[in-house]
Design an enzyme around this catalytic site. Structure first.
Site, mmCIF file in Angstrom:
data_model
loop_
_atom_site.group_PDB
_atom_site.id
_atom_site.type_symbol
_atom_site.label_atom_id
_atom_site.label_comp_id
_atom_site.label_asym_id
_atom_site.label_seq_id
_atom_site.Cartn_x
_atom_site.Cartn_y
_atom_site.Cartn_z
ATOM 1 N N ALA A 71 1.925 -2.363 -53.648
ATOM 2 C CA ALA A 71 0.710 -2.485 -54.089
ATOM 3 C C ALA A 71 0.317 -1.031 -54.344
ATOM 4 C CB ALA A 71 -0.308 -2.716 -52.846
ATOM 5 N N ASP B 140 2.600 0.141 -33.025
ATOM 6 C CA ASP B 140 1.948 0.675 -31.687
ATOM 7 C C ASP B 140 0.439 0.053 -31.599
ATOM 8 O OD1 ASP B 140 4.442 1.270 -30.566
ATOM 9 O OD2 ASP B 140 3.749 3.520 -30.485
ATOM 10 N N ILE C 134 7.543 -21.374 -11.452
ATOM 11 C CA ILE C 134 8.805 -21.133 -11.082
ATOM 12 C C ILE C 134 9.291 -20.013 -12.070
ATOM 13 C CG2 ILE C 134 9.656 -23.031 -9.708
ATOM 14 C CD1 ILE C 134 10.753 -24.361 -12.540
#
Lengths: 319, 319, 319, 319
Positions: free
Chosen positions: D22, D128, D215
């Site tokens: 871009a 992050d 479970i």
């Protein structure tokens, strides 16, 4: 053998790049020079050549399509054109040619050796799985997974009675893609070129599934058997179902190749070079029972691969 | 508030299950009982109800479609039908209703509160991204990634001059899916309902791209603007290009929802219950600037969401 | 044969559900009742049984894992335990048992027939591809594609000199997954149980690749050969490379099965029922050269499957 | 502004290539020349420059990683080094610099303008999501989907009581990836740097989930909070669970960027050029409420982005 050429031709298929990579790297490791021919037979006639080194094929294995590009070349049916091609190969000192492609492409290769005495090895690359004597061609496994992924998404979407999803997939003369993808997605019906369409039976089957309580209705259609629109019209007319249409088109030729296609392509690429090196030519590398074996090109091309009808029966039994 | 109901209505969208899960679990954690209404308004009228516990929604977040199923219910446009629905809700002691769906579904909800005084909260769920006042509806992000993945596969396949791939995507009144998927795949052109198609300009643009050296040519068409076949005919006629068509159809509604859609749906589901609990109703949960806020249903439904034209300009600038 | 049972046992593998579906539907179509045994041999001993109808297995083919769940059952090594199991099967009128699993699971099945005269058919299901006499086990193809997809992502990330990515994959006794995934992603080196690790040679190979100009460095390690941490320490110590570690773990057992695994599982499931119906037992369904054939269980289990070393050589030649 | 430069720096993130594309294309369309600086600040000091044209960035948007490569450059903390960098930029006639990267990279950029008067614009690129004042950084959405896909595969695999899957994901100082991926996969617990780990509470929570009948047991751990091995040891010790470990590592940085990341990167790339053109610098392009806005670099860098604790609460409420 000091110098060979490699090309991809006809409709492209995922895994062709992995085959090119294997051809180039195995040849270089055997001190054989490799010329890449761009755009198939058309590029051969235009001498659109590129020298290929070990590093030229770095990072291409995972890419769909073919870095050498491909094309159809109708004029290659003429003997004079092929004689011209042979001259060009000789001029460049090319002693053997590896052609990766479908039936049409292998035909060209066969004639190059028969008439022009160019040693050729073919590698079957086509998503249609319509080449005889090889269990699988390069690209089929990736294509199947693309189709399965698409049909699976259709199965997510709101099901309702009296609606059918029609999915048109590739396969001009072979129903392999439609049959296997239909089988492994639990499609309610398949329409393939090997079996004449009986729309009455198709409608009845769908009505019967509905009576059994099924609310999904997916019909997988091979483009060579009928268009999705024709099937839709019949279903709307005969059993009053609304239909929704998906035409996958060329997305079936794309995508990063699966592990299977990369492995098959790598093995065939290496084997094709090994054949030329040992003086074996006029053959196609074929996958038979897990092994790569040579099959004579004329045998490959005079035999039509037939669809294992067990696959079709399984779909009927299990869906 | 002791007991509420939740339904999905209209065309389904990936992430609806995550919203149902959040509604049920947040309500249960707040000692509110939840009734699941099957098949939208049609199921409401049929009293097709299911009690939902914490465990009823285990393992559904990752599934496409909607476990409550969905349907259209044309008779819900009639006031008497809605009065009937209100009686049924009252009979079951349901004090509030959460409706997950598109514009039509939110209309039904609005009238239920206006006329019948049923407290309702709407959650925008539609792949078209055509609901006003919310930056995104549930399902849009997943749909976009499905379309982008498909177009990316097309870009792999053998490019050649004078061939165009036409991809028809969803969007009856909104070009959002076509515009964004075209932008982020570098498509050569898009055709959307917001801008009248000018086939001459389209043809010229493609020819110009070709002059610049591009060999790929992908045109993304929103179904509401034109059919892929119409666009194809024009390109074949005007600039002599061969075309290949892909119609994605309902695969755009399927697939496991993306992280974004799961998060958005979870937040909206929790918020919808919170609104009912606090006595806030006649609103839609809207995503505005990263926050979930209530917007009055009548405001949502009298406003047409407009496409950000910056997206269209970006496509033209960057491809 | 009026009634049979089916179980999955040991480590699970993608495609097990497709096998269960095929067993159930083919049996039902042949008027044979099917009992699903939950949690493998442990569930057999607990009589944790479920009757399975045609519709019980709808929509499961595409799911990873196994709807019957699985477990290890160490006490099944005792003959008395197996006698107990046989009594339970007899009590329920179960005349034949189909066990889908790896080597340990097939051992249990073998003894059930040898000692207790329960007709058994085994279906090889394990991602390790370590079962002899079958070209592929159910789950291997899906696992390979999961690993390839992960390694491919590593190849995207910023490459730099003197850094190596170590990827630990499954394979306690077999290097198949490491070898094939390394080959088809162009990994710089593989570490497998079949070949003792020589860290000096490994370090030298990596340095040599670097001299050739490569900046990527990926080492695929089978868990049975070494831990990723051990390999990392050696590389850091010997050649001063920084390392980054990925341990794929159990994500290799998950995921929607590939077309290949669904087809293989469907064919094996159908064939297993067909064998029992025809009185063929004490066999495993094996894929040999594209065909499903019966191989005696004792032969399967006394033979160790060896890795095709051609795969390892190819990696060295092509990367 | 006649000539600008663009670089990627620090840890790479999917979508960086879309931003580069871009920047280059928008600049070229505005008659501004673009120099690509390879390997971040290290390449700047080495004058490892490449001229970028419209066509240089064709076909890169969909690729993970960064075509300009990246690196850390510890010596850039020294003022003299930065003075040197400024001289090099001046020598090449570069009037503005766009830096795509995380906090460390933006610090370098900030000092280049403060001290050396080089107009800079930063684009936040890091998986992050730890950069303040922007709702999302480039790469976060793709990373999240990679993590979600991996955890989803874990959920397929055979669940059993008393076993926990520990998944270690990226996030040195931010628990964003762990929190959101845990939330949208229904993980049983998350361990993040923002909240001190209480292993006793963690063990109790898991035991409580089990009592409720669950479970599955999946714990998502941010690398900055604890290692997967530490968490595993505690769980084995305290509640006697077996554990299975997955460490995703750098596969979280790879993969073809999602639609969201491509769109965000495209918009930020265009905006960064637009800022320089209009004389706006010493800013970062930030996503705030759906809009791209400029935020002063010193403000960005003195503010620590805090995790929205609502996400953490949602996980506890809904799983």
């Amino acid at each position: 053998m000091k110098k060979i050429a490699v090309m991809t031709s006809g409709g492209d298929a995922p895994g062709m790049n992995a085959a090119i990579r294997a051809v180039v790297r195995y040849a270089v490791n055997n001190d054989i020079k490799v010329v890449g021919i761009k755009r198939g037979y058309a590029g051969l006639l235009d001498e659109d050549f590129v020298e290929m080194e070990f590093a030229s094929v770095g990072g291409i294995m995972e890419k769909g399509g073919t870095i050498l590009r491909s094309s159809r070349c109708p004029e290659f049916v003429r003997k004079e054109t092929r004689a011209e091609a042979a001259k060009i190969l000789a001029k460049h000192g090319i002693e053997g040619l590896i052609v990766i492609g479908g039936e049409g492409s292998l035909h060209g290769a066969m004639f190059l050796e028969e008439e022009q005495k160019i040693p050729v090895v073919g590698i079957p690359g086509t998503i249609d799985n319509d080449i005889a004597f090889t269990d699988m061609s390069i690209g089929v496994d990736t294509c199947l997974n693309t189709v399965v992924d698409a049909i699976q998404k259709l199965k997510d979407t709101a099901s309702s009675h009296e609606r059918a999803f029609i999915v048109e997939v590739m396969g001009r003369s072979s129903g392999y893609i439609a049959a296997v993808s239909g089988l492994v997605t639990g499609a309610e019906a398949i329409v393939i070129p090997e079996i004449p369409v009986n729309y009455e039976a198709l409608g009845n089957k769908i009505l019967k599934e509905r009576e059994r309580g099924k609310i999904n209705c997916i019909v997988v259609v091979a483009e060579g058997a009928a268009s999705a629109y024709t099937v839709a019209r019949h279903l709307e007319h005969r059993i009053g179902y609304e239909t929704r249409i998906t035409i996958l088109g060329h997305i079936q030729r794309g995508g990063s190749p699966t592990a299977f296609d990369r492995l098959l392509a790598s093995r065939m690429g290496v084997t094709a070079v090994e054949y030329l090196k040992r003086g074996i030519s006029y053959v196609m590398t074929a996958l038979q029972g897990g092994k790569i074996v040579p099959v004579k090109l004329d045998e490959v091309l005079k035999q039509k691969k037939t669809l294992n009808m067990e696959l079709v029966e399984l779909t009927a039994l299990l869906s």
